[in-house]
Design a protein around this motif. Structure first.
Motif, PDB file in Angstrom:
ATOM      1  N   GLN A 114       0.448  -1.074  -0.077  1.00 22.00           N
ATOM      2  CA  GLN A 114      -0.014  -0.402  -0.262  1.00 22.00           C
ATOM      3  C   GLN A 114       0.811   1.489   0.447  1.00 22.00           C
ATOM      4  OE1 GLN A 114      -2.622  -0.614   3.735  1.00 22.00           O
ATOM      5  NE2 GLN A 114      -4.045  -1.359   2.309  1.00 22.00           N
TER       6      GLN A 114
ATOM      7  N   HIS B 196      -5.420  -8.434  -3.322  1.00 23.59           N
ATOM      8  CA  HIS B 196      -6.443  -7.483  -3.474  1.00 23.59           C
ATOM      9  C   HIS B 196      -5.863  -6.465  -3.357  1.00 23.59           C
ATOM     10  CE1 HIS B 196     -10.844  -8.745  -3.103  1.00 23.59           C
ATOM     11  NE2 HIS B 196     -10.228  -9.430  -2.375  1.00 23.59           N
TER      12      HIS B 196
ATOM     13  N   PRO C 281      -1.809  -2.693  -9.331  1.00 27.11           N
ATOM     14  CA  PRO C 281      -1.600  -2.992 -10.790  1.00 27.11           C
ATOM     15  C   PRO C 281      -0.665  -3.171 -12.137  1.00 27.11           C
ATOM     16  CG  PRO C 281      -3.331  -1.139  -9.933  1.00 27.11           C
ATOM     17  CD  PRO C 281      -2.748  -1.656  -8.902  1.00 27.11           C
TER      18      PRO C 281
ATOM     19  N   THR D  46      -8.611 -12.674  -8.963  1.00 31.14           N
ATOM     20  CA  THR D  46      -8.548 -12.023  -8.421  1.00 31.14           C
ATOM     21  C   THR D  46      -7.109 -11.562  -8.518  1.00 31.14           C
ATOM     22  OG1 THR D  46      -9.623 -12.511  -6.102  1.00 31.14           O
ATOM     23  CG2 THR D  46      -8.402 -10.276  -6.623  1.00 31.14           C
ATOM     24  N   LEU D  47      -6.152 -11.679  -9.134  1.00 31.96           N
ATOM     25  CA  LEU D  47      -4.703 -11.064  -9.585  1.00 31.96           C
ATOM     26  C   LEU D  47      -4.887 -10.453 -10.822  1.00 31.96           C
ATOM     27  CD1 LEU D  47      -1.725 -10.487  -8.896  1.00 31.96           C
ATOM     28  CD2 LEU D  47      -1.492 -13.088  -9.766  1.00 31.96           C
ATOM     29  N   SER D  48      -5.211 -11.611 -11.232  1.00 32.33           N
ATOM     30  CA  SER D  48      -5.468 -11.257 -13.120  1.00 32.33           C
ATOM     31  C   SER D  48      -6.232  -9.811 -13.563  1.00 32.33           C
ATOM     32  CB  SER D  48      -5.794 -13.275 -14.073  1.00 32.33           C
ATOM     33  OG  SER D  48      -7.048 -12.909 -13.662  1.00 32.33           O
ATOM     34  N   SER D  49      -7.473  -9.837 -12.613  1.00 30.31           N
ATOM     35  CA  SER D  49      -8.140  -8.914 -13.335  1.00 30.31           C
ATOM     36  C   SER D  49      -7.854  -8.054 -12.491  1.00 30.31           C
ATOM     37  CB  SER D  49      -9.729  -8.801 -12.621  1.00 30.31           C
ATOM     38  OG  SER D  49      -9.334  -9.577 -10.612  1.00 30.31           O
ATOM     39  N   ARG D  50      -7.138  -7.748 -11.642  1.00 31.32           N
ATOM     40  CA  ARG D  50      -5.811  -6.595 -10.925  1.00 31.32           C
ATOM     41  C   ARG D  50      -5.016  -5.651 -12.083  1.00 31.32           C
ATOM     42  NH1 ARG D  50      -7.261  -3.875  -6.272  1.00 31.32           N
ATOM     43  NH2 ARG D  50      -4.981  -3.593  -5.817  1.00 31.32           N
ATOM     44  N   CYS D  51      -4.291  -7.048 -11.872  1.00 38.87           N
ATOM     45  CA  CYS D  51      -2.821  -6.466 -12.761  1.00 38.87           C
ATOM     46  C   CYS D  51      -2.743  -7.578 -14.317  1.00 38.87           C
ATOM     47  CB  CYS D  51      -1.656  -6.887 -12.314  1.00 38.87           C
ATOM     48  SG  CYS D  51      -1.744  -7.489 -10.531  1.00 38.87           S
ATOM     49  N   HIS D  52      -3.079  -6.466 -15.607  1.00 44.17           N
ATOM     50  CA  HIS D  52      -3.209  -6.168 -16.813  1.00 44.17           C
ATOM     51  C   HIS D  52      -1.819  -6.219 -17.268  1.00 44.17           C
ATOM     52  CE1 HIS D  52      -7.799  -7.047 -16.424  1.00 44.17           C
ATOM     53  NE2 HIS D  52      -7.912  -5.885 -15.846  1.00 44.17           N
TER      54      HIS D  52
ATOM     55  N   ASN E 231      -7.929 -11.398 -18.999  1.00 44.50           N
ATOM     56  CA  ASN E 231      -7.709 -10.843 -18.869  1.00 44.50           C
ATOM     57  C   ASN E 231      -5.866 -10.591 -19.355  1.00 44.50           C
ATOM     58  OD1 ASN E 231      -9.094  -9.767 -16.646  1.00 44.50           O
ATOM     59  ND2 ASN E 231      -9.404 -12.044 -15.809  1.00 44.50           N
TER      60      ASN E 231
END
Length: 507
Positions: A253, A277, A281, A301-307, A330
């Motif tokens: 963070q 989470h 990205p 979840t990872l692939s939806s955030r880190c393209h 993704n």
């Protein structure tokens, strides 16, 4: 009278420099010119002497460089510019060697303490050079407090004698950090990560108990904003068994600059799916090997955030087909290196042909490891390797211990993957016919046939009949062949193969 010292000498004379007045005095050449002009001589001789004098004056600064730090230093190193010593000599020395050369003279001490040399501090390499044999809080404190403001890359891999307090205060001394490596350090826990992130609740890590002389400096630094982790581009916590979701999330963070590209959390077996989470990205490379608590939900979840993911290591993790499908949906355009293997013997992955069907849609895949996938069959491999995008980009493939594969898969690999350079098919039910199909791959460099008990020859039928017309075209690029455990191949056969292909290292 002046004290004159000869700086350099040659057949044409010498240049002399006064130690007191720091002026050049006539040498042999200059005296010869004065003598020739005073007492006469041929014009040709006078002209030659004057030309030699002019040449010496032109190269005077190269031959007689007086040290800025010590005007009375006339050693050979005084003629070497500071830039040469700094960028061509000192840059290759570690902290121990720099400490030694700093004691030579004032000039070398100044150069050894240059900020350019301390942009990277590798304590892992340093501990092998120390007399005590290890790095402790005193060593870390002495170097980081002095040179931390210039340090960009910090490595503490394997330093087991450094306390959590010293680790937690590292970022406060190094505001320019772009790389931080804590690999295999047992002292790294959530408190250390919270201190790195500047969390006020971890006040116990705010100062180092081993350096009582720097308590005031530590208190001042704790009041500052920690900038060390905000600009990180690479962070490695590999094999830090005592970290959990809270500590990792706190550090990630703080990486608000969007520069974090590479993250290694392999072996952190306390991580769960919730840590996905916190993934930034901006990630392009992620290592989560042997994080046994992760599942397909984490991958989704990872692939939806880190393209932007290009390299992903998920070995020894129970990832099912739905996780692979989510990853491809993704990151099909970016993923290049993918580890989905099980390195543990007698333990299979959960992947089936459905995962191979999904991977066939990847457009940049250059390396894929599916080792230990017992449920993959020839149908999935054939469809995967015959995909136009895979055939155009794939260079390394690991299908070791995929026990249901036969010659049909290997024949398809030999026909389709013309750019393949590394292939592992150890402990697969392949025969000599399948291996013969691989001999025509033009770029195959490394072939692993370990434990393929059904292979009895490495030559094709034409070689056995004596027709060697196309033998030079077979195994053209091969350099390493692992045939250990192939019970059907005799030692004499391997010797003959080595004789025909001397460039190949046979194991």
């Amino acid at each position: 009278s002046c004290h004159v010292t000869t700086m350099s000498s040659s057949s044409s004379g010498s240049l002399r420099l006064c130690r007191r007045c720091n002026k050049a005095h006539p040498g042999a050449t200059e005296k010869a010119v004065l003598s020739a002009e005073r007492f006469g001589g041929s014009e040709q001789q006078q002209q030659q002497l004057k030309e030699k004098q002019q040449q010496q004056q032109q190269h005077r600064h190269e031959l007689t460089r007086v040290s800025f730090w010590n005007p009375h230093c006339f050693c050979v190193f005084s003629a070497i510019p500071d830039e040469v010593l700094l960028f061509n000599v000192f840059v290759y020395l570690d902290a121990v060697d720099l400490a030694h050369v700093a004691g030579v003279c004032t000039r070398w001490r100044f150069l050894a303490l240059d900020k350019w040399l301390w942009r990277q501090i590798d304590f892992a390499r340093l501990q092998n050079r120390l007399t005590r044999g290890y790095v402790d809080d005193a060593v870390v404190s002495s170097l980081v407090t002095r040179f931390g403001k210039h340090t960009e890359r910090l490595r503490l891999c394997g330093c087991q004698h450094v306390s959590p307090q010293a680790l937690g205060s590292v970022a406060a001394y190094c505001p320019r950090l772009i790389e931080l490596h804590f690999c295999s350090v047992a002292a790294v826990n959530d408190d250390v990560l919270l201190a790195l992130a500047g969390n006020a609740s971890s006040s116990s890590c705010s100062s180092s108990s081993s350096d009582n002389n720097n308590n005031n400096n530590n208190n001042n630094l704790n009041n500052k904003d920690v900038g060390g982790v905000a600009s990180l581009t690479k962070l490695s916590l590999h094999n830090c068994f005592n970290v959990s979701d809270a500590g990792v999330a706190a550090v990630l963070q703080q990486c608000t600059s969007g520069k974090l590209r590479e993250l290694s959390l392999g072996g952190c077996n306390q991580l769960t799916d919730e840590v996905a989470h916190a993934m930034p990205p901006s990630l392009t490379a992620l290592n989560l090997g042997s994080c046994g608590e992760l599942s397909s939900r984490f991958v989704a979840t990872l692939s939806s955030r880190c393209h932007r993911l290009r390299r992903l290591d998920l070995h020894n993790i129970e990832i099912a087909d739905d996780g692979v499908e989510a990853l491809v949906d993704n990151c099909a355009d970016t993923i290049e290196i993918l580890h989905l293997s099980s390195a543990l013997p007698h333990i299979s992955t959960l992947l089936t042909n459905t995962s191979l069907f999904a991977l066939s849609r990847c457009r940049s895949l250059s390396y894929v490891s599916l080792q230990g996938s017992h449920d993959i069959t020839d149908a999935g491999v054939v469809r995967f390797v015959r995909s136009p995008t895979v055939a155009a980009t794939l260079q390394r493939l690991n299908l070791g211990r995929c026990r249901r594969l036969t010659d049909a898969s290997v024949l398809a690999i030999g026909q389709s993957l013309r750019r393949l350079s590394h292939l592992s098919i150890f402990r697969v039910r392949v025969t000599s016919a399948g291996v013969a199909a691989l001999s025509t791959l033009p770029e195959l460099v490394h072939l692993d046939l370990h434990g393929c008990s059904r292979v009895y020859t490495l030559f094709n039928d034409h070689s056995k009949r004596g027709d060697n017309g196309d033998e030079q075209q077979r195994w053209a690029a091969l350099r390493v062949l692992d045939a250990s455990g192939c019970r059907g191949i005799s030692h004499a056969h391997l010797v003959e193969f080595q004789r025909r292909f001397p460039a190949v290292l046979v194991k």
